[in-house]
Motif scaffolding. Structure first.
Motif, PDB file in Angstrom:
ATOM      1  N   TRP A   1       0.852  -1.187   0.000  1.00 48.19           N
ATOM      2  CA  TRP A   1       0.000   0.000   0.000  1.00 48.19           C
ATOM      3  C   TRP A   1       0.889   1.239   0.000  1.00 48.19           C
ATOM      4  CZ3 TRP A   1      -5.436  -0.762   0.319  1.00 48.19           C
ATOM      5  CH2 TRP A   1      -5.810  -2.096   0.542  1.00 48.19           C
ATOM      6  N   VAL A   2       0.305   2.377  -0.353  1.00 49.17           N
ATOM      7  CA  VAL A   2       1.082   3.614  -0.435  1.00 49.17           C
ATOM      8  C   VAL A   2       0.339   4.751   0.245  1.00 49.17           C
ATOM      9  CG1 VAL A   2       2.365   3.010  -2.528  1.00 49.17           C
ATOM     10  CG2 VAL A   2       0.106   4.080  -2.738  1.00 49.17           C
ATOM     11  N   THR A   3       1.101   5.728   0.740  1.00 45.43           N
ATOM     12  CA  THR A   3       0.521   6.952   1.286  1.00 45.43           C
ATOM     13  C   THR A   3       0.530   8.032   0.207  1.00 45.43           C
ATOM     14  OG1 THR A   3       2.635   7.856   2.045  1.00 45.43           O
ATOM     15  CG2 THR A   3       1.470   6.369   3.560  1.00 45.43           C
ATOM     16  N   PRO A   4      -0.210   9.116   0.402  1.00 45.89           N
ATOM     17  CA  PRO A   4      -0.181  10.204  -0.587  1.00 45.89           C
ATOM     18  C   PRO A   4       1.174  10.907  -0.666  1.00 45.89           C
ATOM     19  CG  PRO A   4      -2.169  10.331   0.765  1.00 45.89           C
ATOM     20  CD  PRO A   4      -1.273   9.325   1.414  1.00 45.89           C
ATOM     21  N   ASP A   5       2.040  10.700   0.314  1.00 48.17           N
ATOM     22  CA  ASP A   5       3.320  11.414   0.363  1.00 48.17           C
ATOM     23  C   ASP A   5       4.487  10.481   0.086  1.00 48.17           C
ATOM     24  OD1 ASP A   5       2.150  13.907   1.128  1.00 48.17           O
ATOM     25  OD2 ASP A   5       1.856  13.057   3.118  1.00 48.17           O
ATOM     26  N   CYS A   6       4.362   9.678  -0.931  1.00 51.03           N
ATOM     27  CA  CYS A   6       5.441   8.738  -1.234  1.00 51.03           C
ATOM     28  C   CYS A   6       5.676   8.684  -2.732  1.00 51.03           C
ATOM     29  CB  CYS A   6       5.105   7.354  -0.701  1.00 51.03           C
ATOM     30  SG  CYS A   6       3.993   6.384  -1.762  1.00 51.03           S
TER      31      CYS A   6
END
Length: 480
Positions: free
Chosen positions: A428-433
């Motif tokens: 999964w990913v965050t918006p800041d990556c």
């Protein structure tokens, strides 16, 4: 015979404590295991000889003159018939098998009957499915028993391996001193190694070291810096620390690998500098991931877990402060974690993460990994420390894991040094990556593009969070 070395740190205000006092300090309701106390017979020894008691023991298996008298004096001094006391008790409310060394009995040395007792303790642990806690203080193998003493190390190692294969945790508390074969089996061979401050911890005992050797290299603090122990614990903190570790490492099922529910990914902790939404360009994604205002691994771990304990180091000479590994409690469930902290990951960091994942897999504990690195360290020191082999082993550990692994990319995802920690099909990913095959600057250089083309190259690489989802690399973007 192992001797009491000069110096070393005390176990508490009263100095080096007897084995039973150490047990009383950390455990409640201790009960000695049948057949491991008093002038008992053994389990047959390493070659199948009949059991023997104190009277028949005499000067031991190699007829060392005066050995029987030395044992009698050790009994008078300590009240113990051997150098270890083995039994069961509860530590922080968790039942466990305890193996405590009595250093005042011939320097806590390992002989044949020491091996008898340790084998009996491990056998009971496997029957009752209990963790093993070793409270070591030993000078090594007992020379008055010759090779009969030395081969006990093989016997102890075998029992430890069987307990490990049974999916049961082993924790060592290395006291002062822990040297020789005791360190090289029960100590360094445990899953988690805690050390008392100032303890001598080394394979080489104090009287067999080079005369010009640096004493610090043989101490607990140096072993922590070199990645060979997990934590230095003050005596008054030991009961609580042991209890937390045992509570976290208890196997959740009857066999390793039984918890098949993946850890849920953490929620995002907010944008870099308050930036809302998703990045519009590839370069914006890079800038947000590199922002010093972006939450790092420690913030995510603190928000995710109610309590946690960390392991440290790769057990072969290295520690990476940019890799956090350990076990935490979330909603009554234990989850293991390996988290990069935004720095270039050292070979020791990859090896520590590998150690964590394989331990969690043996104990049936799901794993959470947090990816945040510009990439693997690529300097001369990293190459000499085996960067490629360390990364390869981590890839293998993730691929072989029977327990589910969940990954969240919280910052930079720099090439293979980041991918090695990522779970296939559950990232999964965050918006800041961002996650990229290579950093935009390096990609531009390889393609012989000038610095003015770095921003455009970032877009070409399709490294934004939403690009990663579209490409099928990430399952989704987590939100606050």
């Amino acid at each position: 015979m192992a001797e009491r070395p000069p110096g070393g740190g005390p176990e508490g205000p009263g100095g080096r404590l007897p084995a039973r006092a150490v047990i009383d300090a950390v455990a409640d309701g201790f009960a000695e295991l049948p057949g491991t106390g008093g002038a008992e017979g053994g389990t047959g020894g390493v070659d199948g000889d009949a059991a023997y008691g104190d009277a028949a023991y005499g000067d031991g298996p190699i007829a060392w003159e005066g050995y029987g008298l030395a044992r009698a004096r050790a009994y008078e001094r300590t009240g113990e018939h051997e150098s270890v006391v083995c039994g069961t008790g509860t530590v922080g409310g968790v039942p466990a098998v305890l193996i405590a060394f009595e250093f005042a009995f011939l320097g806590g040395s390992l002989g044949q009957r020491t091996g008898d007792r340790i084998e009996a303790a491990h056998r009971h642990a496997r029957r009752a499915r209990l963790p093993v806690v070793s409270l070591t203080a030993t000078g090594g193998s007992r020379m008055q028993e010759g090779m009969r003493a030395l081969v006990q190390l093989q016997r102890v190692a075998r029992q430890s391996a069987l307990t490990r294969a049974a999916g049961l945790p082993q924790i060592a508390v290395v006291r002062d001193p822990t040297t020789g074969g005791g360190w090289a089996t029960l100590g360094a061979g445990s899953d988690v190694v805690l050390a008392l401050p100032g303890a001598q911890v080394a394979f080489a005992g104090s009287r067999v070291r080079p005369p010009d050797a640096d004493p610090a290299a043989y101490g607990a603090e140096e072993k922590l810096a070199a990645g060979q122990v997990d934590r230095i614990v003050a005596p008054d903190e030991l009961p609580g620390t042991l209890g937390r570790w045992l509570s976290l490492l208890r196997s959740p099922g009857s066999a390793p690998g039984t918890d098949r529910t993946p850890a849920e990914p953490p929620r995002a902790l907010g944008g870099a500098g308050g930036t809302p939404g998703l990045p519009e360009t590839g370069w914006e994604a890079v800038e947000r991931a590199r922002s010093p205002r972006r939450p790092r691994a420690d913030a995510y771990l603190d928000a995710y877990f109610e309590t946690r304990e960390e392991i440290s180091g790769d057990r072969c000479g290295g520690a990476d402060p940019g890799m956090r590994c350990g076990f935490g409690r979330r909603g009554g469930r234990t989850i293991a974690y390996a988290a990069q902290c935004g720095t270039a990951t050292l070979p020791a960091g990859f090896r520590t993460a590998t150690r964590l994942i394989r331990l969690a897999d043996r104990l049936g504990i799901p794993v959470l990994t947090l990816v945040d690195t510009p990439g693997a360290a690529n300097d001369e020191a990293a190459e000499r420390s085996g960067a490629g082999a360390a990364i390869a082993d981590l890839f293998a550990a993730v691929a072989e894991a029977r327990v589910p692994v969940t990954t969240l990319v919280v910052g930079e995802g720099g090439s293979g040094g980041a991918l090695a920690l990522a779970a296939p099909e559950n990232t999964w990913v965050t918006p800041d990556c961002y996650f990229s095959v290579i950093a935009p600057e390096s990609a531009a250089a390889i393609l012989k593009r000038g610095p003015e083309h770095v921003r455009a190259t970032a877009g070409d690489l399709r490294l934004r969070p939403q690009d990663l989802v579209d490409l099928g690399v990430a399952r989704g973007i987590v939100r606050t």
